[in-house]
Design an enzyme around this catalytic site. Structure first.
Site, PDB file in Angstrom:
ATOM      1  N   HIS A  16       1.483  19.201 -41.117  1.00  0.00           N
ATOM      2  CA  HIS A  16       0.522  20.302 -41.051  1.00  0.00           C
ATOM      3  C   HIS A  16       1.225  21.513 -40.447  1.00  0.00           C
ATOM      4  O   HIS A  16       2.023  21.378 -39.516  1.00  0.00           O
ATOM      5  CB  HIS A  16      -0.676  19.890 -40.196  1.00  0.00           C
ATOM      6  CG  HIS A  16      -1.769  20.898 -40.155  1.00  0.00           C
ATOM      7  ND1 HIS A  16      -1.703  22.027 -39.360  1.00  0.00           N
ATOM      8  CD2 HIS A  16      -2.966  20.968 -40.797  1.00  0.00           C
ATOM      9  CE1 HIS A  16      -2.811  22.733 -39.521  1.00  0.00           C
ATOM     10  NE2 HIS A  16      -3.586  22.121 -40.392  1.00  0.00           N
ATOM     11  N   ASP A  18       0.489  23.887 -38.350  1.00  0.00           N
ATOM     12  CA  ASP A  18       0.408  24.039 -36.898  1.00  0.00           C
ATOM     13  C   ASP A  18       1.231  22.982 -36.183  1.00  0.00           C
ATOM     14  O   ASP A  18       1.843  23.246 -35.140  1.00  0.00           O
ATOM     15  CB  ASP A  18      -1.054  23.951 -36.433  1.00  0.00           C
ATOM     16  CG  ASP A  18      -1.886  25.134 -36.903  1.00  0.00           C
ATOM     17  OD1 ASP A  18      -1.314  26.219 -37.095  1.00  0.00           O
ATOM     18  OD2 ASP A  18      -3.106  24.958 -37.089  1.00  0.00           O
ATOM     19  N   LYS A  19       1.259  21.780 -36.732  1.00  0.00           N
ATOM     20  CA  LYS A  19       2.035  20.714 -36.101  1.00  0.00           C
ATOM     21  C   LYS A  19       3.535  20.890 -36.326  1.00  0.00           C
ATOM     22  O   LYS A  19       4.349  20.485 -35.491  1.00  0.00           O
ATOM     23  CB  LYS A  19       1.567  19.344 -36.621  1.00  0.00           C
ATOM     24  CG  LYS A  19       0.339  18.844 -35.899  1.00  0.00           C
ATOM     25  CD  LYS A  19       0.682  18.449 -34.487  1.00  0.00           C
ATOM     26  CE  LYS A  19      -0.385  18.816 -33.521  1.00  0.00           C
ATOM     27  NZ  LYS A  19       0.062  18.862 -32.139  1.00  0.00           N
ATOM     28  N   GLU A  44       6.970  29.861 -28.349  1.00  0.00           N
ATOM     29  CA  GLU A  44       5.951  29.913 -29.399  1.00  0.00           C
ATOM     30  C   GLU A  44       6.627  29.966 -30.755  1.00  0.00           C
ATOM     31  O   GLU A  44       7.631  30.662 -30.935  1.00  0.00           O
ATOM     32  CB  GLU A  44       5.054  31.142 -29.224  1.00  0.00           C
ATOM     33  CG  GLU A  44       4.450  31.290 -27.838  1.00  0.00           C
ATOM     34  CD  GLU A  44       3.446  30.203 -27.501  1.00  0.00           C
ATOM     35  OE1 GLU A  44       2.964  29.517 -28.430  1.00  0.00           O
ATOM     36  OE2 GLU A  44       3.146  30.033 -26.308  1.00  0.00           O
ATOM     37  N   GLU A  57       9.569  33.147 -23.590  1.00  0.00           N
ATOM     38  CA  GLU A  57      10.450  33.444 -22.461  1.00  0.00           C
ATOM     39  C   GLU A  57      11.099  32.169 -21.942  1.00  0.00           C
ATOM     40  O   GLU A  57      10.477  31.097 -21.941  1.00  0.00           O
ATOM     41  CB  GLU A  57       9.679  34.129 -21.341  1.00  0.00           C
ATOM     42  CG  GLU A  57       8.479  33.350 -20.835  1.00  0.00           C
ATOM     43  CD  GLU A  57       7.891  33.964 -19.577  1.00  0.00           C
ATOM     44  OE1 GLU A  57       8.015  35.177 -19.400  1.00  0.00           O
ATOM     45  OE2 GLU A  57       7.336  33.197 -18.775  1.00  0.00           O
ATOM     46  N   LYS A 177      -4.480  15.645 -43.519  1.00  0.00           N
ATOM     47  CA  LYS A 177      -5.500  15.665 -42.473  1.00  0.00           C
ATOM     48  C   LYS A 177      -6.388  14.446 -42.640  1.00  0.00           C
ATOM     49  O   LYS A 177      -6.562  13.936 -43.751  1.00  0.00           O
ATOM     50  CB  LYS A 177      -6.365  16.934 -42.557  1.00  0.00           C
ATOM     51  CG  LYS A 177      -5.594  18.233 -42.435  1.00  0.00           C
ATOM     52  CD  LYS A 177      -6.484  19.454 -42.576  1.00  0.00           C
ATOM     53  CE  LYS A 177      -7.306  19.684 -41.322  1.00  0.00           C
ATOM     54  NZ  LYS A 177      -8.043  20.988 -41.393  1.00  0.00           N
ATOM     55  N   PHE A 245      -4.039  19.081 -54.248  1.00  0.00           N
ATOM     56  CA  PHE A 245      -3.421  19.475 -52.985  1.00  0.00           C
ATOM     57  C   PHE A 245      -1.905  19.349 -53.145  1.00  0.00           C
ATOM     58  O   PHE A 245      -1.274  18.480 -52.562  1.00  0.00           O
ATOM     59  CB  PHE A 245      -3.950  18.593 -51.859  1.00  0.00           C
ATOM     60  CG  PHE A 245      -3.532  19.005 -50.461  1.00  0.00           C
ATOM     61  CD1 PHE A 245      -2.765  20.133 -50.223  1.00  0.00           C
ATOM     62  CD2 PHE A 245      -3.915  18.248 -49.349  1.00  0.00           C
ATOM     63  CE1 PHE A 245      -2.387  20.511 -48.947  1.00  0.00           C
ATOM     64  CE2 PHE A 245      -3.554  18.605 -48.061  1.00  0.00           C
ATOM     65  CZ  PHE A 245      -2.784  19.734 -47.859  1.00  0.00           C
ATOM     66  N   ASP A 253      -0.306  27.647 -45.762  1.00  0.00           N
ATOM     67  CA  ASP A 253      -1.014  28.326 -44.681  1.00  0.00           C
ATOM     68  C   ASP A 253      -0.040  28.504 -43.519  1.00  0.00           C
ATOM     69  O   ASP A 253       0.792  27.632 -43.266  1.00  0.00           O
ATOM     70  CB  ASP A 253      -2.218  27.492 -44.232  1.00  0.00           C
ATOM     71  CG  ASP A 253      -3.173  28.253 -43.344  1.00  0.00           C
ATOM     72  OD1 ASP A 253      -2.982  29.476 -43.176  1.00  0.00           O
ATOM     73  OD2 ASP A 253      -4.110  27.630 -42.807  1.00  0.00           O
ATOM     74  N   ALA A 254      -0.159  29.608 -42.809  1.00  0.00           N
ATOM     75  CA  ALA A 254       0.716  29.841 -41.663  1.00  0.00           C
ATOM     76  C   ALA A 254       0.389  28.871 -40.541  1.00  0.00           C
ATOM     77  O   ALA A 254      -0.761  28.458 -40.366  1.00  0.00           O
ATOM     78  CB  ALA A 254       0.578  31.288 -41.179  1.00  0.00           C
ATOM     79  N   ARG A 259      -2.464  25.438 -31.741  1.00  0.00           N
ATOM     80  CA  ARG A 259      -3.777  25.599 -32.370  1.00  0.00           C
ATOM     81  C   ARG A 259      -4.513  24.284 -32.594  1.00  0.00           C
ATOM     82  O   ARG A 259      -5.645  24.292 -33.074  1.00  0.00           O
ATOM     83  CB  ARG A 259      -3.650  26.339 -33.711  1.00  0.00           C
ATOM     84  CG  ARG A 259      -3.379  27.813 -33.543  1.00  0.00           C
ATOM     85  CD  ARG A 259      -3.852  28.618 -34.739  1.00  0.00           C
ATOM     86  NE  ARG A 259      -3.164  28.255 -35.981  1.00  0.00           N
ATOM     87  CZ  ARG A 259      -3.165  29.037 -37.058  1.00  0.00           C
ATOM     88  NH1 ARG A 259      -3.820  30.189 -37.046  1.00  0.00           N
ATOM     89  NH2 ARG A 259      -2.518  28.672 -38.143  1.00  0.00           N
ATOM     90  N   LYS A 260      -3.903  23.176 -32.245  1.00  0.00           N
ATOM     91  CA  LYS A 260      -4.557  21.888 -32.492  1.00  0.00           C
ATOM     92  C   LYS A 260      -4.748  21.128 -31.176  1.00  0.00           C
ATOM     93  O   LYS A 260      -4.410  19.950 -31.051  1.00  0.00           O
ATOM     94  CB  LYS A 260      -3.731  21.059 -33.483  1.00  0.00           C
ATOM     95  CG  LYS A 260      -3.789  21.620 -34.902  1.00  0.00           C
ATOM     96  CD  LYS A 260      -5.179  21.501 -35.488  1.00  0.00           C
ATOM     97  CE  LYS A 260      -5.273  22.108 -36.885  1.00  0.00           C
ATOM     98  NZ  LYS A 260      -5.345  23.578 -36.847  1.00  0.00           N
ATOM     99  N   LYS A 280       5.966  24.248 -23.776  1.00  0.00           N
ATOM    100  CA  LYS A 280       5.977  24.575 -22.347  1.00  0.00           C
ATOM    101  C   LYS A 280       6.746  23.516 -21.565  1.00  0.00           C
ATOM    102  O   LYS A 280       6.545  22.313 -21.769  1.00  0.00           O
ATOM    103  CB  LYS A 280       4.541  24.647 -21.823  1.00  0.00           C
ATOM    104  CG  LYS A 280       3.721  25.728 -22.490  1.00  0.00           C
ATOM    105  CD  LYS A 280       2.265  25.702 -22.041  1.00  0.00           C
ATOM    106  CE  LYS A 280       1.456  26.779 -22.768  1.00  0.00           C
ATOM    107  NZ  LYS A 280       0.026  26.739 -22.405  1.00  0.00           N
ATOM    108  N   LYS A 284       4.714  24.126 -16.126  1.00  0.00           N
ATOM    109  CA  LYS A 284       3.442  24.698 -16.546  1.00  0.00           C
ATOM    110  C   LYS A 284       2.351  23.634 -16.416  1.00  0.00           C
ATOM    111  O   LYS A 284       2.390  22.598 -17.091  1.00  0.00           O
ATOM    112  CB  LYS A 284       3.510  25.181 -17.986  1.00  0.00           C
ATOM    113  CG  LYS A 284       4.111  26.567 -18.181  1.00  0.00           C
ATOM    114  CD  LYS A 284       5.578  26.609 -17.963  1.00  0.00           C
ATOM    115  CE  LYS A 284       6.192  27.924 -18.446  1.00  0.00           C
ATOM    116  NZ  LYS A 284       7.631  27.983 -18.126  1.00  0.00           N
ATOM    117  N   ASP A 286      -0.594  23.628 -17.420  1.00  0.00           N
ATOM    118  CA  ASP A 286      -1.314  23.364 -18.668  1.00  0.00           C
ATOM    119  C   ASP A 286      -0.885  22.019 -19.245  1.00  0.00           C
ATOM    120  O   ASP A 286      -1.695  21.272 -19.799  1.00  0.00           O
ATOM    121  CB  ASP A 286      -1.009  24.455 -19.710  1.00  0.00           C
ATOM    122  CG  ASP A 286      -1.812  25.709 -19.491  1.00  0.00           C
ATOM    123  OD1 ASP A 286      -2.868  25.641 -18.844  1.00  0.00           O
ATOM    124  OD2 ASP A 286      -1.383  26.774 -19.971  1.00  0.00           O
TER     125      ASP A 286
END
Length: 403
Positions: A16, A18-19, A44, A57, A177, A245, A253-254, A259-260, A280, A284, A286
């Site tokens: 995918h 995003d992955k 990123e 960074e 998916k 598909f 798709d970008a 995002r997941k 990260k 961090k 997060d």
């Protein structure tokens, strides 16, 4: 809590878009941590048709100097790492090919203002890399103490990827998916009412006998992965419901890092804090505090102190100790929730739940993150070994503290 209901979770495959971005970002984290375990990384990634772009960074010995100059050979290593990730996922398509894609590197040095607030100095302990809230969760629905719908959604796509790479299912392509809906009775999953699987495929597998072959294969995988009896004549199937598909991944798709986040965690069965994980370094919170809360939650359930538990931690940037610790066993606890909070605070080896204490206890300053970036960060093992936050080695400590 309701006892009888339907609940749905989804997953996305390593292909995918995003992955793909998450895995590239975490591969960069691993590359830099291998050079400097104290490296600071916030990477990123954007992926799109025939292009990968890095930004963010960084700071670290053997990576970049104080003037923002790359150490010899590092820029080439970064590009090789990016192309290697895309190759391992399996993208060799006209619209996204590991060898011919255009690569842009816009990583730069970490802000000195962030560094001065986070680094240890004098009598000041290392502080959290940012403010934020983080959640951990565990329940007794599966052997790995994860919510069942997300656990099965991950496993379905992981099997599809394995079969694609081994040649068992050569008609599959990397992007896919899944979505699993389970019926709960008396608070426990008992049946699968619906399954959605959309998978990128080779030309021709959207009609006739080839389409039937793909559908039969997917149904066989799902039936094998779900517990016996969960799939029945009443299960509703949606396999490639759009029909065709063939164009997928970053060409379709970008993709962007982070995002997941619900796919990464508990499939919506528990809260998620404000930040993503991938890209990260473990300073961090997060990332690291989400891992320690999962670790604590899993050990609480494994210790028999609850069958379901949510934990929250909160931090301020530059401050080492958490602002709050919250435990909620959702009425399933065998002891008071506040007593569990006190027990956690009293376990010395946890290091007070400071960023450095978390990293030390779980051994997070290692290049272990690329493999976490697809099929969920929680509730699974990789290459026969659990991630450190999936260990249940705190059970005896918790029991002793609550005895």
């Amino acid at each position: 809590m309701r006892s009888d209901y339907l609940f749905t979770s989804e997953s996305v495959s390593e292909g995918h878009p995003d992955k793909v971005s998450d895995q590239i970002s975490d591969a960069i984290v691993d590359l830099f941590l291998a050079k400097d375990p104290e490296a600071r990384v916030a990477c990123e990634t954007m992926t799109t048709t025939q292009r990968v772009i890095l930004s963010g960074e960084i700071r670290g010995q053997g990576i970049m100097d104080a003037d923002g100059n790359w150490a010899p050979g590092v820029e080439q290593e970064i590009e090789e790492t990016v192309r290697g990730v895309v190759r391992e996922i399996g993208y060799e398509q006209d619209g996204f090919h590991w060898q011919t894609l255009v690569f842009e590197n816009h990583l730069h040095g970490q802000s000195v203002h962030i560094a001065q607030g986070v680094d240890a100095s004098g009598n000041k302990d290392e502080g959290a890399g940012d403010q934020g809230i983080m959640f951990g969760f565990a329940c007794d629905e599966t052997p790995d103490l994860m919510p069942a719908p997300i656990d099965y959604s991950h496993k379905i796509l992981h099997r599809l990827a394995e079969d694609r790479k081994s040649g068992v299912a050569p008609f599959l392509e990397p992007d896919s998916k899944s979505q699993v809906t389970l019926r709960y009775k008396d608070g426990k999953p008992v049946a699968c009412t619906a399954v959605v699987v959309s998978t990128q495929h080779a030309p021709g597998y959207d009609e006739g006998e080839k389409e039937a072959e793909l559908h039969a294969y997917v149904k066989g995988v799902v039936t094998e992965i779900l517990p016996d009896g969960f799939v029945s004549d009443d299960t509703v199937w949606h396999i490639n419901p759009t029909g065709t598909f063939e164009i997928g991944g970053p060409d379709g798709d970008a993709g962007l890092t982070g995002r997941k986040i619900i796919v990464d965690t508990y499939g919506g069965a528990a809260p998620h804090g404000g930040g993503a994980f991938s890209g990260k370094d473990p300073t961090k919170v997060d990332r690291s505090a989400a891992y320690i809360t999962r670790y604590l939650a899993k050990n609480i359930v494994a210790a028999g102190l609850a069958s379901r538990v949510t934990i929250q931690l909160a931090y301020a940037i530059g401050v080492s100790e958490p602002l709050s610790l919250y435990v909620d066993t959702h009425g399933t606890g065998t002891v008071d929730d506040a007593a569990i909070e006190d027990a956690i605070r009293g376990i010395a080896k946890l290091g007070g739940l400071t960023p450095r204490g978390i990293r030390t206890h779980l051994g997070l300053n290692k290049p272990i993150y690329r493999k976490s970036a697809a099929y969920g960060h929680f509730g699974r093992d990789v290459d026969g070994d659990h991630f450190p936050w999936e260990r249940t080695d705190l059970v005896d400590d918790l029991k002793a503290a609550l005895a």
